[in-house]
Design a protein around this motif. Sequence first.
Motif, mmCIF file in Angstrom:
data_model
loop_
_atom_site.group_PDB
_atom_site.id
_atom_site.type_symbol
_atom_site.label_atom_id
_atom_site.label_comp_id
_atom_site.label_asym_id
_atom_site.label_seq_id
_atom_site.Cartn_x
_atom_site.Cartn_y
_atom_site.Cartn_z
ATOM 1 N N UNK A 393 -7.301 -3.332 -59.041
ATOM 2 C CA UNK A 393 -7.840 -4.636 -59.429
ATOM 3 C C UNK A 393 -7.701 -4.873 -60.936
ATOM 4 N N UNK A 394 -7.757 -3.799 -61.702
ATOM 5 C CA UNK A 394 -7.656 -3.957 -63.159
ATOM 6 C C UNK A 394 -6.255 -4.452 -63.552
ATOM 7 N N UNK A 395 -5.310 -4.237 -62.670
ATOM 8 C CA UNK A 395 -3.928 -4.646 -62.990
ATOM 9 C C UNK A 395 -3.643 -6.091 -62.597
ATOM 10 N N UNK A 396 -4.506 -6.662 -61.785
ATOM 11 C CA UNK A 396 -4.302 -8.054 -61.361
ATOM 12 C C UNK A 396 -4.580 -8.966 -62.554
ATOM 13 N N UNK A 397 -3.639 -9.841 -62.854
ATOM 14 C CA UNK A 397 -3.844 -10.705 -64.025
ATOM 15 C C UNK A 397 -4.132 -12.136 -63.582
ATOM 16 N N UNK A 398 -4.652 -12.901 -64.515
ATOM 17 C CA UNK A 398 -5.043 -14.269 -64.198
ATOM 18 C C UNK A 398 -3.840 -15.083 -63.709
ATOM 19 N N UNK A 399 -2.658 -14.755 -64.213
ATOM 20 C CA UNK A 399 -1.456 -15.520 -63.811
ATOM 21 C C UNK A 399 -0.825 -15.022 -62.510
ATOM 22 N N UNK A 400 -1.259 -13.837 -62.023
ATOM 23 C CA UNK A 400 -0.653 -13.253 -60.816
ATOM 24 C C UNK A 400 -0.716 -14.225 -59.646
ATOM 25 N N UNK A 401 0.377 -14.295 -58.865
ATOM 26 C CA UNK A 401 0.193 -15.065 -57.645
ATOM 27 C C UNK A 401 0.068 -14.209 -56.396
ATOM 28 N N UNK A 402 0.290 -12.907 -56.526
ATOM 29 C CA UNK A 402 -0.012 -12.057 -55.375
ATOM 30 C C UNK A 402 -0.728 -10.783 -55.810
ATOM 31 N N UNK A 403 -2.052 -10.834 -55.717
ATOM 32 C CA UNK A 403 -2.870 -9.692 -56.132
ATOM 33 C C UNK A 403 -2.552 -8.451 -55.314
ATOM 34 N N UNK A 404 -2.034 -8.664 -54.088
ATOM 35 C CA UNK A 404 -1.851 -7.513 -53.202
ATOM 36 C C UNK A 404 -0.771 -6.541 -53.667
ATOM 37 N N UNK A 405 0.086 -6.981 -54.595
ATOM 38 C CA UNK A 405 1.033 -6.028 -55.171
ATOM 39 C C UNK A 405 0.256 -4.834 -55.729
ATOM 40 N N UNK A 406 -0.915 -5.124 -56.285
ATOM 41 C CA UNK A 406 -1.695 -4.055 -56.922
ATOM 42 C C UNK A 406 -2.776 -3.472 -56.008
ATOM 43 N N UNK A 426 -8.100 -12.369 -50.786
ATOM 44 C CA UNK A 426 -7.395 -13.215 -51.760
ATOM 45 C C UNK A 426 -8.342 -14.272 -52.325
ATOM 46 N N UNK A 427 -9.150 -14.812 -51.439
ATOM 47 C CA UNK A 427 -10.138 -15.810 -51.846
ATOM 48 C C UNK A 427 -11.110 -15.192 -52.866
ATOM 49 N N UNK A 428 -11.551 -14.000 -52.545
ATOM 50 C CA UNK A 428 -12.484 -13.323 -53.462
ATOM 51 C C UNK A 428 -11.815 -13.077 -54.824
ATOM 52 N N UNK A 429 -10.562 -12.624 -54.787
ATOM 53 C CA UNK A 429 -9.865 -12.318 -56.049
ATOM 54 C C UNK A 429 -9.749 -13.589 -56.902
ATOM 55 N N UNK A 430 -9.468 -14.717 -56.252
ATOM 56 C CA UNK A 430 -9.381 -15.973 -57.020
ATOM 57 C C UNK A 430 -10.716 -16.299 -57.679
ATOM 58 N N UNK A 431 -11.795 -16.170 -56.913
ATOM 59 C CA UNK A 431 -13.134 -16.443 -57.474
ATOM 60 C C UNK A 431 -13.472 -15.464 -58.603
ATOM 61 N N UNK A 432 -13.034 -14.242 -58.400
ATOM 62 C CA UNK A 432 -13.287 -13.195 -59.414
ATOM 63 C C UNK A 432 -12.571 -13.533 -60.727
ATOM 64 N N UNK A 433 -11.319 -13.931 -60.628
ATOM 65 C CA UNK A 433 -10.565 -14.256 -61.847
ATOM 66 C C UNK A 433 -11.148 -15.507 -62.519
ATOM 67 N N UNK A 434 -11.635 -16.424 -61.699
ATOM 68 C CA UNK A 434 -12.317 -17.598 -62.269
ATOM 69 C C UNK A 434 -13.557 -17.171 -63.051
ATOM 70 N N UNK A 435 -14.282 -16.239 -62.468
ATOM 71 C CA UNK A 435 -15.507 -15.755 -63.130
ATOM 72 C C UNK A 435 -15.149 -15.058 -64.449
ATOM 73 N N UNK A 436 -14.077 -14.285 -64.431
ATOM 74 C CA UNK A 436 -13.640 -13.613 -65.663
ATOM 75 C C UNK A 436 -13.329 -14.666 -66.729
#
Length: 520
Positions: A393-406, A426-436
């Motif tokens: 998860x630490x490798x997923x960046x705000x610009x990523x379009x597929x978090x699952x690579x990581x 995926x939904x959670x990851x989007x909300x998480x990046x928004x929160x960040x």
Amino acid sequence: MFNLTFDNQFTAALPGDPESGPRQRQISHALFARVMPKPAAQPQMVHYSQEVAESLGLSTAQCRSDEFVQAFSGTRILSGMDPHATCYGGHQFGNWAGQLGDGRAINLGEVNTPDGHLMLQLKGAGPTPFSRGADGLAVLRSSLREYLCSEAMHHLGIPTTRALSLIVTGEDVMRDILYDGHPAPEPGAVVCRVSSSFVRFGHFQMLAARQEKDLLQRFTDFVIRREFPHIASDSSLGKDQYLTFFDEVCQRTAELMVHWMRVGFVHGVMNTDNLSILGETIDYGPYGWLDDFDPEWTPNTTDASNRRYRYSQQPAIAQWNLMQLANALLPLMEDPSPLEAALTEFAESYQRHWQTMMAAKLGLEHYNELLNNRLLALLSDCEIDMTLFYRGLSKVTIKDNDAFTHLASAYYDPADIRGQAKEDMSHWVRDYLDEATRQQQDDQARQQLMNKTNPKYVLRNYLAQLAIDDAEGGDYKKVDTLLEVLRRPYEEQPENDEYAQKRPEWARNRAGCSMLSCSS
Ligand code: AMP
Ligand code: MG
């Protein structure tokens, strides 16, 4: 030969049993009994810790000498040592068990070092008055697990007893690993453990149970002066200092629980005799590390039906144990209410620290309860490796379009990387990046915080077992390699990626990898 300065204040300041030797007995009006370790037939070094040796002022040449192997297998007593076993009681699985004591631990003595005193303790060096009919010995399998894990814990930055050395005795020990009527010989071993003190909650409980109030007070005073000297700044100790002491034990225990929860460590046997008064991890038995995130998991087969010591329950059990310690200290306090207040504060303090830690696991400065709870639910609904997930998860960046690579490599079941489960994550990851973004935490700051909170390398149960398999055949290379990797658990170490892989299928149900008995 060895430049160790022994200063045995425990045995000098506190009363011992008038009788020496291992005859099984109940003792009273005493904290310990003198007993000699059993000499090993053919002691041979498996490993020693350079760092711990250095803290004791021992040189490499000294550590590699025959004298070292003899001294720390219990075969030869050095001048200044005062071997003894201490007496404690405890609640085992919630029931008062009476006198337990060091059944297979023998304290050799306390050494003065520039950073304070250190007690040297052999585990597995033969019977003591507290062995309760057992042999006082330990097998290589469990000794190696203790040796590896205590060093791993230390390098994770988690308070723990440490280990100086692991030595095989050259004699077999009979053990029935699965408790199914098939005892078999296993190589015997002795670990030399090191901590400033091995005093447990159970030491206080034993004195309270024996109703030896004067000795309880004397012992508490001793522990405060020796281990918590900042509390004993003036000469007299009384109720205020006892309360401050209890408060501090609560605080340290709360912090320890937060650490265990952070890295996914499950102790397995959180009896009150296995909780250190210093807030260190102590007594590595059937412990385990979460592979897939399952809050209900315990590695201990003896506890399989009630799961009293499962991962998620550890903080509550710590509080229950602290309540037993409070009961033991009550005779010194008379009024229980300040102790009760300290226990309430334990729960609150734990919660505060846990929230800060869980935020840091996500690389966030502020805890977001809904976000965190949603993730924990997702992690436990599917089979997802906790350690790999947070590092990924630490490798997923705000610009990523597929978090699952990581994230994909953290999943045990490929079906969960498709369909609804993937949608939800995926939904959670989007909300998480928004929160960040809301918290103004950019990718780099987030990753930095995450990678010092979430280790990449932990002592996965199957890794320990592979090292044990080899060691039982006399090959100690894996022990050395594992220890080297685990010295830098938060670093990427790409060359050691193979030690940061999820549990292989063969290890799912293998004894030693996911299920452990107390047999040791
Ligand atoms: P544990 O649950 O491993 O912390 O052990 C509980 C109690 O049993 C402690 O008093 C230990 O010293 C004692 N004990 C465990 N194994 C042995 C053994 N092989 N020989 C003697 N005492 C033991
Ligand atoms: Mg124990």
